[in-house]
Design a protein around this motif. Sequence first.
Motif, PDB file in Angstrom:
ATOM      1  N   ALA A 215       0.809  -1.225   0.000  1.00 31.85           N
ATOM      2  CA  ALA A 215       0.000   0.000   0.000  1.00 31.85           C
ATOM      3  C   ALA A 215       0.843   1.276   0.000  1.00 31.85           C
ATOM      4  O   ALA A 215       0.401   2.309  -0.506  1.00 31.85           O
ATOM      5  N   LYS A 216       2.047   1.217   0.540  1.00 29.89           N
ATOM      6  CA  LYS A 216       2.865   2.431   0.612  1.00 29.89           C
ATOM      7  C   LYS A 216       3.637   2.702  -0.677  1.00 29.89           C
ATOM      8  O   LYS A 216       4.294   3.726  -0.806  1.00 29.89           O
ATOM      9  N   TYR A 217       3.558   1.770  -1.629  1.00 27.36           N
ATOM     10  CA  TYR A 217       4.243   1.936  -2.911  1.00 27.36           C
ATOM     11  C   TYR A 217       3.285   2.476  -3.970  1.00 27.36           C
ATOM     12  O   TYR A 217       2.066   2.388  -3.833  1.00 27.36           O
ATOM     13  N   THR A 218       3.849   2.997  -5.042  1.00 23.44           N
ATOM     14  CA  THR A 218       3.046   3.582  -6.115  1.00 23.44           C
ATOM     15  C   THR A 218       2.933   2.612  -7.274  1.00 23.44           C
ATOM     16  O   THR A 218       3.953   2.276  -7.902  1.00 23.44           O
ATOM     17  N   PRO A 219       1.725   2.127  -7.582  1.00 25.14           N
ATOM     18  CA  PRO A 219       1.557   1.233  -8.740  1.00 25.14           C
ATOM     19  C   PRO A 219       2.013   1.925 -10.019  1.00 25.14           C
ATOM     20  O   PRO A 219       1.796   3.109 -10.221  1.00 25.14           O
ATOM     21  N   GLY A 220       2.643   1.150 -10.891  1.00 31.49           N
ATOM     22  CA  GLY A 220       3.124   1.709 -12.144  1.00 31.49           C
ATOM     23  C   GLY A 220       4.522   2.265 -12.054  1.00 31.49           C
ATOM     24  O   GLY A 220       5.315   2.122 -12.974  1.00 31.49           O
ATOM     25  N   ARG A 221       4.849   2.893 -10.932  1.00 35.72           N
ATOM     26  CA  ARG A 221       6.201   3.407 -10.739  1.00 35.72           C
ATOM     27  C   ARG A 221       7.077   2.395 -10.012  1.00 35.72           C
ATOM     28  O   ARG A 221       8.193   2.102 -10.419  1.00 35.72           O
ATOM     29  N   ASP A 222       6.548   1.851  -8.915  1.00 34.29           N
ATOM     30  CA  ASP A 222       7.322   0.937  -8.080  1.00 34.29           C
ATOM     31  C   ASP A 222       7.062  -0.526  -8.394  1.00 34.29           C
ATOM     32  O   ASP A 222       7.916  -1.373  -8.141  1.00 34.29           O
ATOM     33  N   TYR A 223       5.903  -0.846  -8.902  1.00 31.98           N
ATOM     34  CA  TYR A 223       5.591  -2.228  -9.256  1.00 31.98           C
ATOM     35  C   TYR A 223       4.506  -2.238 -10.334  1.00 31.98           C
ATOM     36  O   TYR A 223       3.819  -1.242 -10.552  1.00 31.98           O
ATOM     37  N   ILE A 224       4.369  -3.376 -10.999  1.00 30.17           N
ATOM     38  CA  ILE A 224       3.391  -3.504 -12.075  1.00 30.17           C
ATOM     39  C   ILE A 224       2.004  -3.681 -11.466  1.00 30.17           C
ATOM     40  O   ILE A 224       1.767  -4.639 -10.717  1.00 30.17           O
ATOM     41  N   PRO A 225       1.066  -2.794 -11.755  1.00 29.07           N
ATOM     42  CA  PRO A 225      -0.286  -2.952 -11.209  1.00 29.07           C
ATOM     43  C   PRO A 225      -1.005  -4.126 -11.865  1.00 29.07           C
ATOM     44  O   PRO A 225      -0.631  -4.578 -12.958  1.00 29.07           O
ATOM     45  N   ALA A 226      -2.042  -4.615 -11.190  1.00 30.89           N
ATOM     46  CA  ALA A 226      -2.745  -5.809 -11.646  1.00 30.89           C
ATOM     47  C   ALA A 226      -3.263  -5.665 -13.066  1.00 30.89           C
ATOM     48  O   ALA A 226      -3.180  -6.597 -13.877  1.00 30.89           O
ATOM     49  N   GLU A 227      -3.801  -4.486 -13.397  1.00 34.91           N
ATOM     50  CA  GLU A 227      -4.401  -4.317 -14.719  1.00 34.91           C
ATOM     51  C   GLU A 227      -3.381  -4.326 -15.847  1.00 34.91           C
ATOM     52  O   GLU A 227      -3.744  -4.498 -17.024  1.00 34.91           O
ATOM     53  N   LYS A 228      -2.089  -4.171 -15.526  1.00 32.85           N
ATOM     54  CA  LYS A 228      -1.068  -4.178 -16.562  1.00 32.85           C
ATOM     55  C   LYS A 228      -0.194  -5.433 -16.526  1.00 32.85           C
ATOM     56  O   LYS A 228       0.714  -5.580 -17.344  1.00 32.85           O
ATOM     57  N   ALA A 229      -0.470  -6.334 -15.596  1.00 32.35           N
ATOM     58  CA  ALA A 229       0.292  -7.582 -15.508  1.00 32.35           C
ATOM     59  C   ALA A 229      -0.067  -8.472 -16.698  1.00 32.35           C
ATOM     60  O   ALA A 229      -1.240  -8.692 -16.987  1.00 32.35           O
ATOM     61  N   ASP A 230       0.963  -8.984 -17.393  1.00 33.25           N
ATOM     62  CA  ASP A 230       0.682  -9.797 -18.574  1.00 33.25           C
ATOM     63  C   ASP A 230       0.283 -11.217 -18.239  1.00 33.25           C
ATOM     64  O   ASP A 230      -0.258 -11.929 -19.084  1.00 33.25           O
ATOM     65  N   MET A 231       0.544 -11.650 -17.009  1.00 33.02           N
ATOM     66  CA  MET A 231       0.167 -12.996 -16.554  1.00 33.02           C
ATOM     67  C   MET A 231      -0.298 -12.898 -15.109  1.00 33.02           C
ATOM     68  O   MET A 231       0.179 -12.047 -14.349  1.00 33.02           O
ATOM     69  N   PRO A 232      -1.244 -13.772 -14.679  1.00 33.60           N
ATOM     70  CA  PRO A 232      -1.744 -13.706 -13.300  1.00 33.60           C
ATOM     71  C   PRO A 232      -0.650 -13.801 -12.249  1.00 33.60           C
ATOM     72  O   PRO A 232      -0.730 -13.144 -11.203  1.00 33.60           O
ATOM     73  N   HIS A 233       0.384 -14.600 -12.516  1.00 33.23           N
ATOM     74  CA  HIS A 233       1.422 -14.774 -11.493  1.00 33.23           C
ATOM     75  C   HIS A 233       2.356 -13.579 -11.397  1.00 33.23           C
ATOM     76  O   HIS A 233       3.237 -13.558 -10.536  1.00 33.23           O
ATOM     77  N   ARG A 234       2.187 -12.581 -12.264  1.00 34.48           N
ATOM     78  CA  ARG A 234       2.978 -11.363 -12.161  1.00 34.48           C
ATOM     79  C   ARG A 234       2.171 -10.212 -11.567  1.00 34.48           C
ATOM     80  O   ARG A 234       2.703  -9.105 -11.400  1.00 34.48           O
ATOM     81  N   ALA A 235       0.924 -10.445 -11.268  1.00 36.76           N
ATOM     82  CA  ALA A 235       0.099  -9.405 -10.654  1.00 36.76           C
ATOM     83  C   ALA A 235       0.414  -9.324  -9.165  1.00 36.76           C
ATOM     84  O   ALA A 235       0.745 -10.333  -8.533  1.00 36.76           O
ATOM     85  N   PRO A 236       0.326  -8.148  -8.582  1.00 41.64           N
ATOM     86  CA  PRO A 236       0.663  -8.007  -7.149  1.00 41.64           C
ATOM     87  C   PRO A 236      -0.190  -8.891  -6.267  1.00 41.64           C
ATOM     88  O   PRO A 236      -1.404  -9.013  -6.469  1.00 41.64           O
ATOM     89  N   SER A 237       0.465  -9.557  -5.308  1.00 39.96           N
ATOM     90  CA  SER A 237      -0.160 -10.332  -4.232  1.00 39.96           C
ATOM     91  C   SER A 237      -0.750 -11.672  -4.666  1.00 39.96           C
ATOM     92  O   SER A 237      -1.202 -12.440  -3.810  1.00 39.96           O
ATOM     93  N   THR A 238      -0.742 -12.016  -5.939  1.00 39.78           N
ATOM     94  CA  THR A 238      -1.425 -13.246  -6.357  1.00 39.78           C
ATOM     95  C   THR A 238      -0.757 -14.512  -5.835  1.00 39.78           C
ATOM     96  O   THR A 238      -1.445 -15.491  -5.523  1.00 39.78           O
TER      97      THR A 238
END
Length: 467
Positions: A215-238
């Motif tokens: 929660a303290k990180y910025t999606p898109g800048r610090d990590y790939i947000p779920a909507e832009k993950a190309d595979m489910p296992h690369r989405a945050p927290s999955t």
Amino acid sequence: MKKLLMILGLCSVFTLRAEVKFHPTLGDHMVLQQRSEATIHGSASPRSEIGVTCSWDGLVRKTRADGNGFWSVTVPTPAATAEPQTVTASGDGTATLEDVLIGEVWLCSGQSNMEMPMRGFPSQPTDGSLAEIMSSPRYRHLRLYTVGRKPADAPQASCSGEWKTCTPESVAAFSAVGYLFGKQLNETLGIPVGIVVSCYGGSNVEAWMSPATLAKYTPGRDYIPAEKADMPHRAPSTLYNGMLTPLLKMNFKGVVWYQGESNRSRAHIYARLLTDMIGLWRSEWNRPDMPFIICQICPYASREELAGALIMEAQQQVVRTVPGCSLVGTSDIGSPNFIHAPLKAPVARRAAAAALAGTYGLKGIPASGPLFRSVEFENGKALVSFDHTGLGLSPEKTDLDCFELAGEDRVFHPAKARVHKDRKRVVVSSEAVPAPVAVRFAFHSWHKTNLYNTEGLPAAPFRSDNW
């Protein structure tokens, strides 16, 4: 009509009844962590009474399943023993776990270099696999468990997996690093060892972290947000949801972590993310000092010239700043053509050395290769000092590879380097850099080093600058 209602009522009662079962992480041939509070849990009929009996003390511990049929008891485990034990749960029926051993249990996690099985990947072999596969039946007290792949959008209570003994078939399909690490612990400690592997090739660190931690990180800048993950296992927290939370009732001695390749494009934030992931996992298991052995990613000739070096630097930063972490150096064992280096035995052996020296306190076992401490510039040369030099740096009187120097123009040039006569430092010079102000060692995605301490552990890549 009354008879029909009675029959329907009885059918409803029988439908609600469920045979007592153990959680999928508990099974025949498993290993329980010695001298710990083991959580024995599973499912049964809602509100039914369950009795659990462990052969090592013979006591019956009773509990009652909740409204969803989940039950759990805590059982103290004895000192390690290779004498097979049983665990029995009685309720609506009886379930028994056979051939249970008590010993040391480790969790191995990360991405494809941890996942790479002993038999290798297609057209990518694991070095020495045939001998290891053929000799595997000797290790009767080493037990293996692989968590089934399962990305999930919400925390899961269960997972797929099965405890297995060491056979050519089971070892061939098991994580090479995990198996070889467990084998070395089993040989050195002389007690049963259980290795649980929960990893997913191509996964990034944020997939193994909870939403609250991210929660303290910025999606898109610090990590790939779920909507832009190309595979489910690369989405945050999955993978945290699907492949970690089902393991939280297991007791582990420590964690071996082998991951980082999928975070190359955001290396600047990796140290922070990995530090927070370690804190999260320690919190989840209520083990603030839980050992973490971090395997550096292997050198690989990628198009991103410095990306791999920056991840290795971040991994060292975590080890230097987070208590209870150890570093496994890999600067000498990569492959220019394959991101999955075939040499898995040195990684596992070095991880085992870190565990044996750091976690188990065995004297005489080195835990680290040389790590950069400081540099002095004088007379046109760099004098580089290291920690963990053992009886001296090696090899003597031989040119050392992968050193570079730069002057005020910040342009790095290949440099000559040799072990200093005091055996604790390296002397670096370059005719192209008469007044050096910065030194780098193996600070590229691809390199193959030849600098070691006397115990044969490689020096880790470093830079003295922050350019």
